[in-house]
Design an enzyme around this catalytic site. Structure first.
Site, short mmCIF file in Angstrom:
data_model
loop_
_atom_site.label_atom_id
_atom_site.label_comp_id
_atom_site.label_asym_id
_atom_site.label_seq_id
_atom_site.Cartn_x
_atom_site.Cartn_y
_atom_site.Cartn_z
N SER A 119 -111.19 65.60 -41.21
CA SER A 119 -110.19 66.41 -40.53
C SER A 119 -109.61 67.43 -41.50
O SER A 119 -109.68 67.25 -42.73
CB SER A 119 -109.07 65.51 -39.99
OG SER A 119 -107.97 66.27 -39.52
N TYR B 274 -103.32 58.45 -40.41
CA TYR B 274 -104.42 59.39 -40.18
C TYR B 274 -104.71 60.18 -41.44
O TYR B 274 -105.87 60.35 -41.82
CB TYR B 274 -104.04 60.32 -39.03
CG TYR B 274 -105.20 61.13 -38.48
CD1 TYR B 274 -106.08 60.57 -37.56
CD2 TYR B 274 -105.39 62.46 -38.87
CE1 TYR B 274 -107.13 61.30 -37.05
CE2 TYR B 274 -106.44 63.19 -38.35
CZ TYR B 274 -107.31 62.62 -37.44
OH TYR B 274 -108.35 63.35 -36.94
#
Length: 258
Positions: A143, A157
């Site tokens: 990401s 995350y």
């Protein structure tokens, strides 16, 4: 003749989003795609779309956080096809309750088990067979938040996606000499189902300006179809209208006290 005729690709998180788009793109070039995810209905739909694209797909239910299940699926693919040429780790989650003031230890565990542990389990399951054949491509989806720290992603995350990026490069360090190429793709905002998990879902006009699923599918295909002498270590890819640059995310970020 497709660029991937005769190749076998295993895609996790294949039921939706980037995993589905990657599966369709690889199938279009002739790969047989093995599709893993936690929902039978979405996997079957991806398999149908892979067939419509001119390829073929087989679905296998899998929770990548279960290391024993990962091994069983990998062994079954190898038993049926004799090889896994391409691994795409796209399974990943985040939670709405993600900030330090919100996340629970159980929520942290869920994120890390799927995003980081699951990526490791799948890589660990396929690397021996790739090593034996002196060939293989591993594509791990991280990401933007695996490269840059913001207040939007939350600690679970962020930490897990940074871990995916680091894990990926260790494959190149150890197994580049064995013909294995590992790439981490770090997407900025893309209009995928994970947007439903945002504390504030982006409005339709913002989703339309983001990268779309098929854009990431093309990136996966690019890496998978390069000559074996080429390793793309990392791709950072973002929408041209990048809200991380233009200050458009203030309303989307959870407040520290929320």
């Amino acid at each position: 003749m497709g660029l991937l005729d005769g190749k076998v690709a295993w895609i996790t998180g294949a039921g939706t989003g980037i995993g589905r788009a990657g599966a369709i793109a690889l199938a279009r070039e002739g790969a047989h795609v093995m599709l893993s995810g936690r929902t039978r209905q979405t996997l079957d739909e991806t398999a149908r779309l892979a067939g419509d694209a001119g390829g073929s797909g087989t679905a296998a239910l899998l929770d990548v956080a279960d290391k024993h299940a990962v091994r069983r699926v990998a062994d079954a693919i190898l038993a049926a096809h004799g090889r896994i040429d391409i691994l795409v780790n796209s399974a990943g989650i985040n939670l709405r309750e993600r900030t330090w003031g919100q996340v629970t230890p159980e929520g942290w565990d869920d994120i890390v088990r799927i995003n980081l542990d699951g990526t490791f389990y799948c890589c660990h399951a396929v690397l021996p067979s790739m090593r034996a054949r002196k060939d293989g491509v591993v594509i791990n989806v991280s990401s933007w938040f695996g490269k840059y720290i913001t207040g939007l992603a939350g600690p679970g995350y962020t930490a897990s996606k940074f871990g995916v990026a680091a894990l990926t490069e260790t494959i190149n360090v150890e197994d580049g000499i064995n013909g294995i190429r590992a790439c981490v793709i770090c997407p900025g905002e893309a209009a995928t189902p994970i947007m439903e998990r945002r504390p504030v879902k982006p409005p339709p006009h913002e989703l339309a300006r983001m990268m779309q699923e098929e854009d990431l599918g093309r990136a996966i295909l690019f890496v998978a179809t390069l000559p074996a002498r080429v390793c793309v270590n990392e791709i950072i890819i973002s929408p041209t209208h990048n809200r991380f640059y233009v200050g458009g995310l203030e309303a989307a970020a959870p407040t520290p006290s929320s």
